[in-house]
Design a protein around this motif. Structure first.
Motif, short mmCIF file in Angstrom:
data_model
loop_
_atom_site.label_atom_id
_atom_site.label_comp_id
_atom_site.label_asym_id
_atom_site.label_seq_id
_atom_site.Cartn_x
_atom_site.Cartn_y
_atom_site.Cartn_z
N ASP A 34 0.86 -1.19 0.00
CA ASP A 34 0.00 0.00 0.00
C ASP A 34 0.90 1.23 0.00
O ASP A 34 1.79 1.36 0.84
CB ASP A 34 -0.90 0.02 1.24
CG ASP A 34 -1.98 -1.06 1.18
OD1 ASP A 34 -2.21 -1.61 0.09
OD2 ASP A 34 -2.59 -1.34 2.23
N LEU A 35 0.64 2.11 -0.96
CA LEU A 35 1.47 3.30 -1.15
C LEU A 35 0.65 4.53 -0.75
O LEU A 35 -0.41 4.79 -1.34
CB LEU A 35 1.84 3.35 -2.64
CG LEU A 35 2.72 4.44 -3.20
CD1 LEU A 35 4.08 4.50 -2.49
CD2 LEU A 35 2.96 4.19 -4.71
N PHE A 36 1.14 5.26 0.25
CA PHE A 36 0.40 6.43 0.75
C PHE A 36 1.08 7.73 0.32
O PHE A 36 2.30 7.82 0.33
CB PHE A 36 0.36 6.41 2.29
CG PHE A 36 -0.38 5.25 2.86
CD1 PHE A 36 -1.75 5.32 3.08
CD2 PHE A 36 0.29 4.07 3.18
CE1 PHE A 36 -2.45 4.25 3.61
CE2 PHE A 36 -0.39 2.98 3.71
CZ PHE A 36 -1.76 3.07 3.92
N ASP A 37 0.27 8.73 -0.01
CA ASP A 37 0.85 10.06 -0.26
C ASP A 37 -0.12 11.11 0.25
O ASP A 37 -1.34 10.95 0.12
CB ASP A 37 1.14 10.31 -1.74
CG ASP A 37 2.23 11.37 -1.91
OD1 ASP A 37 3.35 11.01 -2.31
OD2 ASP A 37 1.95 12.56 -1.61
N THR A 83 -0.91 12.58 10.58
CA THR A 83 -2.23 13.05 11.02
C THR A 83 -3.29 12.02 10.66
O THR A 83 -4.03 11.57 11.53
CB THR A 83 -2.59 14.43 10.40
OG1 THR A 83 -2.32 14.36 8.99
CG2 THR A 83 -1.79 15.55 11.00
N ASP A 84 -3.35 11.62 9.39
CA ASP A 84 -4.39 10.65 8.99
C ASP A 84 -4.01 9.22 9.42
O ASP A 84 -4.89 8.42 9.74
CB ASP A 84 -4.59 10.69 7.47
CG ASP A 84 -5.06 12.05 7.00
OD1 ASP A 84 -5.85 12.67 7.73
OD2 ASP A 84 -4.63 12.51 5.94
N ILE A 85 -2.72 8.91 9.36
CA ILE A 85 -2.26 7.61 9.87
C ILE A 85 -0.97 7.82 10.66
O ILE A 85 -0.20 8.74 10.36
CB ILE A 85 -1.99 6.57 8.74
CG1 ILE A 85 -1.18 7.19 7.60
CG2 ILE A 85 -3.24 5.88 8.27
CD1 ILE A 85 -0.59 6.16 6.67
N ASP A 89 -0.64 2.98 13.86
CA ASP A 89 -1.57 2.35 12.89
C ASP A 89 -0.82 1.41 11.96
O ASP A 89 -1.28 0.31 11.67
CB ASP A 89 -2.26 3.41 12.01
CG ASP A 89 -3.09 4.39 12.81
OD1 ASP A 89 -3.64 3.99 13.85
OD2 ASP A 89 -3.15 5.57 12.41
N LEU A 90 0.33 1.89 11.47
CA LEU A 90 1.08 1.07 10.51
C LEU A 90 1.52 -0.24 11.15
O LEU A 90 1.45 -1.30 10.53
CB LEU A 90 2.28 1.86 9.96
CG LEU A 90 1.94 3.10 9.13
CD1 LEU A 90 3.20 3.80 8.66
CD2 LEU A 90 1.07 2.75 7.93
N LYS A 91 1.95 -0.16 12.41
CA LYS A 91 2.38 -1.38 13.10
C LYS A 91 1.23 -2.37 13.26
O LYS A 91 1.44 -3.57 13.31
CB LYS A 91 2.92 -1.03 14.49
CG LYS A 91 4.34 -0.55 14.46
CD LYS A 91 4.88 -0.39 15.86
CE LYS A 91 6.32 0.06 15.81
NZ LYS A 91 6.83 0.53 17.07
N LYS A 92 0.04 -1.83 13.35
CA LYS A 92 -1.14 -2.69 13.54
C LYS A 92 -1.53 -3.41 12.25
O LYS A 92 -2.11 -4.49 12.28
CB LYS A 92 -2.29 -1.80 14.03
CG LYS A 92 -3.41 -2.54 14.67
CD LYS A 92 -4.33 -1.56 15.37
CE LYS A 92 -5.66 -2.25 15.59
NZ LYS A 92 -6.70 -1.33 15.98
N VAL A 410 -8.48 0.16 4.97
CA VAL A 410 -9.53 0.92 4.28
C VAL A 410 -10.61 1.30 5.30
O VAL A 410 -11.06 2.45 5.36
CB VAL A 410 -10.15 0.07 3.13
CG1 VAL A 410 -11.29 0.82 2.46
CG2 VAL A 410 -9.08 -0.32 2.12
N ASP A 411 -10.99 0.31 6.13
CA ASP A 411 -12.00 0.57 7.16
C ASP A 411 -11.52 1.67 8.12
O ASP A 411 -12.30 2.54 8.50
CB ASP A 411 -12.28 -0.71 7.97
CG ASP A 411 -12.95 -1.77 7.11
OD1 ASP A 411 -13.46 -1.42 6.02
OD2 ASP A 411 -12.92 -2.96 7.51
N LEU A 412 -10.24 1.62 8.45
CA LEU A 412 -9.70 2.62 9.38
C LEU A 412 -9.80 4.02 8.78
O LEU A 412 -10.26 4.97 9.43
CB LEU A 412 -8.24 2.29 9.70
CG LEU A 412 -7.55 3.30 10.61
CD1 LEU A 412 -7.84 2.98 12.06
CD2 LEU A 412 -6.05 3.32 10.37
N LEU A 413 -9.37 4.17 7.50
CA LEU A 413 -9.40 5.49 6.86
C LEU A 413 -10.84 5.99 6.77
O LEU A 413 -11.12 7.16 7.01
CB LEU A 413 -8.76 5.43 5.47
CG LEU A 413 -7.26 5.14 5.44
CD1 LEU A 413 -6.76 4.97 4.00
CD2 LEU A 413 -6.46 6.25 6.12
#
Ligand SMILES: Cc1cc2nc3c(=O)[nH]c(=O)nc-3n(C[C@H](O)[C@H](O)[C@H](O)COP(=O)(O)OP(=O)(O)OC[C@H]3O[C@@H](n4cnc5c(N)ncnc54)[C@H](O)[C@@H]3O)c2cc1C
Length: 465
Positions: A34-37, A83-85, A89-92, A410-413
């Protein structure tokens, strides 16, 4: 078989190359990336840094797009790490993260007056002319005489964009507001200053030569800057790049000038001393000390101070990375401390150190935030290879996430109300910009406001777009 759920933060070239290299690498586990920007569009500084009149370099986007379009990387745009993640969160949700967040801020130039009105960082100006959504849409282009401090390619980009006639930029992808701003600019003289001599510049020959081809712009160089010492002569003789740069500059010394309506002056051996006030808190002049070769390839001050009246100044003295919450940061260099991409920390909270030495398991860095803001797009590929090699070898030390399934992030966001965009959304925005461009006989017209980018990406195209 083990599966690596990997988050990459930053969809610039470094992040995209890292994903590509990992997917193609020899490994005995499956991968899901998953690539975040935080921007609604990918490609980082290729979209928001490389000058709009460099379509060949912008074309690198085609190779990056091919990677994203292969279908095995999920893109989450408009999602800001911090802020958004968060790291928590990433560790989870993931086994590891690669930070590829680049560098977007201007390095400091600590001289008196640099804070005056009319004094700007090159990075912000670049963001403006490349249509970055997070900078103001208007730019104060009111100066006739402008100074640009720096002798690297960003200084050349800034000087060229300031000196070039707006109509010569119209066929490119510059946003409409940028064209209008540049069209109204009263600029006649752009002065570029470097501390050292012509044989010590960091310009690449191609970019330098391009200045000489600008329509209705004279290039002015000064004979006093070409009194080379042995070290400079040796550099010309031994280094092909320096040889070409010297040749180009010497050709300009012989050129006839005086007919163009704009001039671009190159000043060497000039150490910045002060930006002077015009009496109203605005830039009024630039004071610099004449330097001289020190015989070893460096320079020393001569004590001779000169002053040039200007109404605006741009410092192009380097970029600086931003710290990321929960991640160590080397304040001095503006990078994440790392050993070949493995992030290092002191092993306890409150880590803001350049002496971090223990590996922070599961956390990696690549690109400009790993190495510092120097080097071309191609260098981020070798960065990524090194980082990915360690990520693969560290398999026993990855995180063990409690919710690794692909839907849970996705659910988290969505639960947080983050208006994330995805690859389909980017395709929609891309097509929309190309269509706007086609209507006007231009390559592309960029959508600038973040809200509009998100609206188009999420398929709610406002009527006025
Ligand atoms: C003005 C300028 C002109 C250049 N021209 C050229 C050129 O002509 N040719 C060339 O080869 N190279 C050029 N370069 C260099 C090239 O742009 C860099 O080598 C390259 O972009 C670095 O890649 P990167 O992925 O490390 O960083 P970036 O390209 O900066 O990508 C970082 C990405 O991370 C994202 N990000 C940052 N923080 C967060 C966060 N908190 N959460 C989520 N996402 C985040 C950003 O939005 C961005 O998309 C130029 C650079 C500049 C500044």
């Amino acid at each position: 078989m083990t599966k690596l759920r990997l988050a990459i933060v930053g969809a610039g070239p470094a992040g995209i190359y890292a994903a590509d290299i990992l997917l193609k690498a020899e490994r005995n586990f499956e991968v899901s990336i998953d690539l975040f920007d935080h921007l609604p569009a990918p490609y980082g500084l290729v979209r928001y840094g490389v000058a709009p009149d460099h379509p060949r370099i912008k074309g690198i986007i085609n190779a990056l797009r091919d990677v994203l379009d292969r279908g095995d990387i999920r893109l989450f745009g408009n999602v800001r790490y911090g802020t958004d993640i968060t790291l928590h969160d990433l560790k989870k949700h993931y086994n590891a993260v690669i930070f590829a967040t680049g560098a977007v801020h201007d390095a400091n130039l600590p001289i008196p007056g640099i804070e005056l009105e009319g004094s700007y960082g090159a990075a912000r100006f670049v963001s403006w002319f490349d249509g970055h959504p997070d900078v103001p849409r208007t730019w104060p282009l009111e100066a006739q005489s402008v100074a640009v401090i720096g002798n690297g390619n960003v200084a050349l980009d800034v000087s060229r964009m300031l000196a070039k006639h707006a109509d010569d930029l119209l066929p490119t992808e510059i946003p409409a507001n940028v064209y209008e701003g540049l069209k109204a600019s009263p600029v006649t003289d752009v002065h570029v200053f470097g501390r050292r001599g012509p044989t010590s510049v960091k310009f690449t020959p191609l970019e330098l030569r391009e200045l000489g081809e600008l329509n209705d712009v004279d290039i002015i160089v000064h004979d006093e800057d070409f009194d080379y010492d042995d070290a400079a002569r040796a550099a010309v003789a031994s280094n092909k790049q320096v040889f070409v740069i010297d040749k180009v500059l010497n050709q300009w010394r012989k050129r006839e000038t005086g007919k163009a309506s704009r001039r671009l002056h190159l000043h060497f051996f000039a150490r910045p001393v002060e930006v002077t006030d015009d009496g109203n808190g605005h830039v009024g002049g630039f004071r610099y000390e004449r330097t001289a070769p020190d015989g070893h390839g460096g320079v020393v001050g001569t004590g001779e101070i000169r002053e040039l009246p200007i109404q605006a100044i741009y410092r192009a003295v380097g970029y600086y990375g931003s710290s990321l919450p929960g991640v160590p940061f080397d304040k001095k260099r503006g990078v994440i401390p790392n050993r070949e991409g493995q992030v290092l920390w002191k092993g306890e909270p409150g880590f803001e150190s350049s002496t971090a030495s223990q590996q922070m398991y599961g956390v990696y860095a690549t690109g400009w935030i790993k190495r510092g803001p120097v080097g071309l797009i191609g260098h981020t590929k070798s960065d990524a290879m090194e980082t990915v090699r360690h990520l693969i070898n560290d398999v026993g030390n990855w995180w063990r996430p409690e919710a690794p399934d692909e839907q849970s992030i996705v659910d988290l966001l969505e639960a947080r109300g983050v208006e994330y965009t995805n690859l389909h959304g980017w395709h929609r925005l891309d097509q929309h910009e190309l269509a706007l461009g086609a209507e006007q006989g231009r390559v592309r017209v960029k959508v600038v406001p973040r809200h509009d980018m998100v609206e188009v990406s999420r398929a709610n195209v406002p009527a006025e777009l």
